[in-house]
Design a protein around this motif. Sequence first.
Motif, PDB file in Angstrom:
ATOM      1  N   GLN A   1       0.747   3.404  -3.409  1.00 16.56           N
ATOM      2  CA  GLN A   1      -0.134   4.552  -3.231  1.00 16.56           C
ATOM      3  C   GLN A   1       0.287   5.760  -4.064  1.00 16.56           C
ATOM      4  O   GLN A   1      -0.551   6.355  -4.745  1.00 16.56           O
TER       5      GLN A   1
ATOM      6  N   GLU B   1      -2.049   7.319  -7.085  1.00 18.85           N
ATOM      7  CA  GLU B   1      -2.444   8.735  -7.036  1.00 18.85           C
ATOM      8  C   GLU B   1      -1.984   9.473  -8.290  1.00 18.85           C
ATOM      9  O   GLU B   1      -2.712  10.296  -8.842  1.00 18.85           O
TER      10      GLU B   1
ATOM     11  N   GLU C   1       0.823  -1.205   0.000  1.00 23.09           N
ATOM     12  CA  GLU C   1       0.000   0.000   0.000  1.00 23.09           C
ATOM     13  C   GLU C   1       0.857   1.255   0.000  1.00 23.09           C
ATOM     14  O   GLU C   1       0.566   2.205  -0.713  1.00 23.09           O
ATOM     15  N   THR C   2       1.911   1.256   0.782  1.00 27.94           N
ATOM     16  CA  THR C   2       2.759   2.441   0.845  1.00 27.94           C
ATOM     17  C   THR C   2       3.575   2.610  -0.429  1.00 27.94           C
ATOM     18  O   THR C   2       3.873   3.729  -0.819  1.00 27.94           O
TER      19      THR C   2
END
Length: 107
Positions: A7, A11, A3-4
């Motif tokens: 992300q 975006e 996720e990190t």
Amino acid sequence: MFETVLQPVLEAMLVAWKPSLAISSYFLLLFVAGELLYRVMQLPTEHTRKLSHMGAGVAIMSFPWLFDHWAPVVLLSLAFPILATCGFPFLLLLLRGSNSCFLFRRF
């Protein structure tokens, strides 16, 4: 952990959807124009291919101003070979041999 890492990429893809759509539309129009020049005006394949490459170069030169992240550029770069190998019908029109066509040669 993923996720990190993913992300910022996701975006960037969401932020760049308008420039991506504009560039994709430009390339589609460029391919259609090349096909029309080849089929209607009967220009040689080499000339329409060179015009398409020059038009693509002009579009690619705008990438630093259109995109702030590398992810949309990678996605756009991978779109054509993926669509061509999956048999997208419009791109099959582009497989019309020439003296410099080594990668996509009909057998």
